[in-house]
Design a protein around this motif. Structure first.
Motif, PDB file in Angstrom:
ATOM      1  N   PRO A  94      33.970  47.071  45.964  1.00 54.89           N
ATOM      2  CA  PRO A  94      32.884  47.107  46.968  1.00 54.89           C
ATOM      3  C   PRO A  94      32.646  45.728  47.573  1.00 54.89           C
ATOM      4  CG  PRO A  94      32.013  47.233  44.735  1.00 54.89           C
ATOM      5  CD  PRO A  94      33.492  47.358  44.608  1.00 54.89           C
ATOM      6  N   GLY A  95      32.578  45.677  48.918  1.00 53.70           N
ATOM      7  CA  GLY A  95      32.297  44.427  49.608  1.00 53.70           C
ATOM      8  C   GLY A  95      33.467  43.506  49.731  1.00 53.70           C
ATOM      9  N   SER A  96      34.689  43.950  49.441  1.00 53.20           N
ATOM     10  CA  SER A  96      35.865  43.083  49.525  1.00 53.20           C
ATOM     11  C   SER A  96      36.664  43.435  50.756  1.00 53.20           C
ATOM     12  CB  SER A  96      36.747  43.242  48.278  1.00 53.20           C
ATOM     13  OG  SER A  96      36.019  42.879  47.125  1.00 53.20           O
ATOM     14  N   SER A  97      37.428  42.443  51.233  1.00 47.95           N
ATOM     15  CA  SER A  97      38.276  42.662  52.397  1.00 47.95           C
ATOM     16  C   SER A  97      39.497  43.466  51.986  1.00 47.95           C
ATOM     17  CB  SER A  97      38.716  41.326  52.998  1.00 47.95           C
ATOM     18  OG  SER A  97      39.450  40.587  52.041  1.00 47.95           O
ATOM     19  N   PRO A  98      39.992  44.323  52.832  1.00 48.71           N
ATOM     20  CA  PRO A  98      41.137  45.156  52.470  1.00 48.71           C
ATOM     21  C   PRO A  98      42.456  44.421  52.452  1.00 48.71           C
ATOM     22  CG  PRO A  98      40.478  45.602  54.745  1.00 48.71           C
ATOM     23  CD  PRO A  98      39.456  44.671  54.188  1.00 48.71           C
ATOM     24  N   ALA A  99      42.510  43.159  52.881  1.00 51.59           N
ATOM     25  CA  ALA A  99      43.774  42.435  52.976  1.00 51.59           C
ATOM     26  C   ALA A  99      44.081  41.739  51.658  1.00 51.59           C
ATOM     27  CB  ALA A  99      43.714  41.407  54.103  1.00 51.59           C
ATOM     28  N   GLY A 100      45.358  41.705  51.323  1.00 51.58           N
ATOM     29  CA  GLY A 100      45.815  40.932  50.170  1.00 51.58           C
ATOM     30  C   GLY A 100      45.588  41.644  48.859  1.00 51.58           C
ATOM     31  N   THR A 101      46.081  40.987  47.807  1.00 49.12           N
ATOM     32  CA  THR A 101      45.940  41.485  46.448  1.00 49.12           C
ATOM     33  C   THR A 101      45.274  40.432  45.600  1.00 49.12           C
ATOM     34  OG1 THR A 101      47.951  42.790  46.710  1.00 49.12           O
ATOM     35  CG2 THR A 101      47.189  42.407  44.464  1.00 49.12           C
ATOM     36  N   ASN A 102      44.382  40.847  44.766  1.00 52.97           N
ATOM     37  CA  ASN A 102      43.624  39.921  43.944  1.00 52.97           C
ATOM     38  C   ASN A 102      44.485  39.477  42.768  1.00 52.97           C
ATOM     39  OD1 ASN A 102      41.684  38.467  42.680  1.00 52.97           O
ATOM     40  ND2 ASN A 102      40.142  40.089  42.730  1.00 52.97           N
ATOM     41  N   HIS A 103      44.908  38.186  42.790  1.00 48.57           N
ATOM     42  CA  HIS A 103      45.744  37.653  41.727  1.00 48.57           C
ATOM     43  C   HIS A 103      44.965  36.763  40.770  1.00 48.57           C
ATOM     44  CE1 HIS A 103      49.505  39.211  43.361  1.00 48.57           C
ATOM     45  NE2 HIS A 103      49.130  38.782  44.543  1.00 48.57           N
ATOM     46  N   ALA A 104      43.727  36.458  41.043  1.00 47.32           N
ATOM     47  CA  ALA A 104      42.957  35.579  40.170  1.00 47.32           C
ATOM     48  C   ALA A 104      42.546  36.340  38.911  1.00 47.32           C
ATOM     49  CB  ALA A 104      41.719  35.057  40.899  1.00 47.32           C
ATOM     50  N   ILE A 105      42.937  35.793  37.769  1.00 49.75           N
ATOM     51  CA  ILE A 105      42.620  36.449  36.506  1.00 49.75           C
ATOM     52  C   ILE A 105      41.111  36.554  36.313  1.00 49.75           C
ATOM     53  CG2 ILE A 105      42.906  36.332  34.010  1.00 49.75           C
ATOM     54  CD1 ILE A 105      45.439  36.992  35.500  1.00 49.75           C
ATOM     55  N   ARG A 106      40.393  35.528  36.720  1.00 46.42           N
ATOM     56  CA  ARG A 106      38.944  35.549  36.559  1.00 46.42           C
ATOM     57  C   ARG A 106      38.314  36.672  37.365  1.00 46.42           C
ATOM     58  NH1 ARG A 106      35.781  30.459  38.800  1.00 46.42           N
ATOM     59  NH2 ARG A 106      36.569  31.445  40.709  1.00 46.42           N
ATOM     60  N   ASP A 107      38.779  36.853  38.603  1.00 48.58           N
ATOM     61  CA  ASP A 107      38.238  37.933  39.432  1.00 48.58           C
ATOM     62  C   ASP A 107      38.596  39.306  38.871  1.00 48.58           C
ATOM     63  OD1 ASP A 107      37.217  36.014  41.096  1.00 48.58           O
ATOM     64  OD2 ASP A 107      38.938  36.057  42.460  1.00 48.58           O
ATOM     65  N   ILE A 108      39.814  39.419  38.336  1.00 47.09           N
ATOM     66  CA  ILE A 108      40.230  40.703  37.776  1.00 47.09           C
ATOM     67  C   ILE A 108      39.365  41.060  36.566  1.00 47.09           C
ATOM     68  CG2 ILE A 108      42.115  41.907  36.604  1.00 47.09           C
ATOM     69  CD1 ILE A 108      44.058  40.388  38.368  1.00 47.09           C
ATOM     70  N   LEU A 109      39.097  40.065  35.712  1.00 49.69           N
ATOM     71  CA  LEU A 109      38.261  40.327  34.539  1.00 49.69           C
ATOM     72  C   LEU A 109      36.829  40.649  34.946  1.00 49.69           C
ATOM     73  CD1 LEU A 109      39.563  37.640  32.032  1.00 49.69           C
ATOM     74  CD2 LEU A 109      40.115  40.069  32.149  1.00 49.69           C
ATOM     75  N   GLU A 110      36.353  40.033  36.025  1.00 47.00           N
ATOM     76  CA  GLU A 110      35.017  40.379  36.519  1.00 47.00           C
ATOM     77  C   GLU A 110      34.977  41.825  37.013  1.00 47.00           C
ATOM     78  OE1 GLU A 110      33.939  37.584  39.482  1.00 47.00           O
ATOM     79  OE2 GLU A 110      33.579  35.920  38.070  1.00 47.00           O
ATOM     80  N   ASN A 111      36.052  42.249  37.662  1.00 39.61           N
ATOM     81  CA  ASN A 111      36.102  43.637  38.134  1.00 39.61           C
ATOM     82  C   ASN A 111      36.186  44.634  36.975  1.00 39.61           C
ATOM     83  OD1 ASN A 111      36.122  42.646  40.775  1.00 39.61           O
ATOM     84  ND2 ASN A 111      38.357  42.686  40.919  1.00 39.61           N
ATOM     85  N   ALA A 112      36.746  44.180  35.847  1.00 37.99           N
ATOM     86  CA  ALA A 112      36.906  45.072  34.697  1.00 37.99           C
ATOM     87  C   ALA A 112      35.646  45.207  33.864  1.00 37.99           C
ATOM     88  CB  ALA A 112      38.052  44.579  33.809  1.00 37.99           C
ATOM     89  N   ALA A 113      34.595  44.463  34.187  1.00 38.30           N
ATOM     90  CA  ALA A 113      33.358  44.548  33.409  1.00 38.30           C
ATOM     91  C   ALA A 113      32.773  45.959  33.485  1.00 38.30           C
ATOM     92  CB  ALA A 113      32.348  43.526  33.923  1.00 38.30           C
ATOM     93  N   LEU A 114      32.176  46.372  32.396  1.00 36.42           N
ATOM     94  CA  LEU A 114      31.596  47.709  32.304  1.00 36.42           C
ATOM     95  C   LEU A 114      30.189  47.585  31.741  1.00 36.42           C
ATOM     96  CD1 LEU A 114      32.059  50.785  32.606  1.00 36.42           C
ATOM     97  CD2 LEU A 114      32.885  50.792  30.247  1.00 36.42           C
ATOM     98  N   GLY A 115      29.194  47.578  32.639  1.00 42.01           N
ATOM     99  CA  GLY A 115      27.812  47.437  32.206  1.00 42.01           C
ATOM    100  C   GLY A 115      27.607  46.105  31.504  1.00 42.01           C
TER     101      GLY A 115
END
Length: 243
Positions: A183-204
């Motif tokens: 949500p709220g991200s641009s559709p271009a590119g792929t997220n390669h930052a490990i920190r961002d990926i782990l933030e997206n994986a958070a669950l509550g």
């Protein structure tokens, strides 16, 4: 004058004596008839349990299709939907493994009859006079499972559910690594930052690294479980063609 004797009372249920022995088949013709009817009955029971197995698999496929549609169709959908789908599929796997153990009992009886009786009729082989009727009689008197629940789970994992879990894993990785699915991200590119990926994986309240570690542990356990079952698997009398 002499009186006529009274008629004997009709025999009713309360006048019946003790039941006699069950009549046994006499001659080869009656024995063949019994075997044919018994084979048909076991085929029916085996087909009934096979239908229950297929029904559980269809439920699992329906769950996966619905959860993938919900999770990947819009960026606002949470990746926890896919984690919930993994739990549902795991529950259906446990139900199907229980049904598979019952199915395996009736399939073994059918295979024993086909292998040692019908196959010997069509293509007689030496050594076909084993005491298979005693084994079949023992199975009818004292039915017992032939495989453990763990072995049934492993077999269903190898046949169907392993692929389902892989599909859910790939969808979950795609969900947390693709910016277009956040949500709220641009559709271009792929997220390669490990920190961002782990933030997206958070669950509550659970941090992303913990959720990713739990998912990796779960799939690692499934892989080890399947590999151990492959090493210890023994094909008995069903041959390589079985479910």
């Amino acid at each position: 004058m002499s009186r006529a004797p009274l008629p004997e009372p009709l025999a009713g249920p309360h006048h019946e004596g003790p039941p006699g022995p069950v009549p046994q088949p006499r001659g080869s013709g009656e024995i063949i008839t019994v075997l044919a009817h018994y084979h048909r009955a076991e085929i029916g029971r085996m087909a009934g349990w096979r239908d229950r197995i297929d029904r559980t698999t269809n439920w699992a496929i329906t769950v996966i299709a619905a959860m993938l549609s919900v999770s990947l169709s819009t960026p606002t959908a949470h990746h926890g939907v896919l984690l919930f789908a993994m739990l549902l599929v795991l529950l259906l796997l446990a139900i199907e493994a229980r049904r598979y153990r019952f199915f395996d009992v009736y399939r073994a009886r059918v295979r024993r009859l086909e292998r040692f009786y019908y196959a010997q009729i069509f293509a007689p082989l030496p050594g076909g006079t084993l005491d298979w009727t005693r084994d079949l009689g023992d199975s009818l008197r004292r039915p017992s499972f032939r495989i453990s629940l763990a072995a049934a789970v492993a077999r269903r994992l190898r046949r169907n559910y392993g692929w389902m879990f892989l599909i859910l894993l790939f969808a979950w990785v795609l969900k947390i690594t693709s910016p277009s699915l956040q949500p709220g991200s641009s559709p271009a590119g792929t997220n390669h930052a490990i920190r961002d990926i782990l933030e997206n994986a958070a669950l509550g309240p659970l941090p992303g690294w913990l959720v990713a570690g739990l998912v990796a542990t779960f799939y690692g356990g499934l892989a080890i479980f399947v590999l151990r079952s492959v090493i210890g698997e023994r094909e008995r009398d069903e041959g390589p063609v079985h479910v």
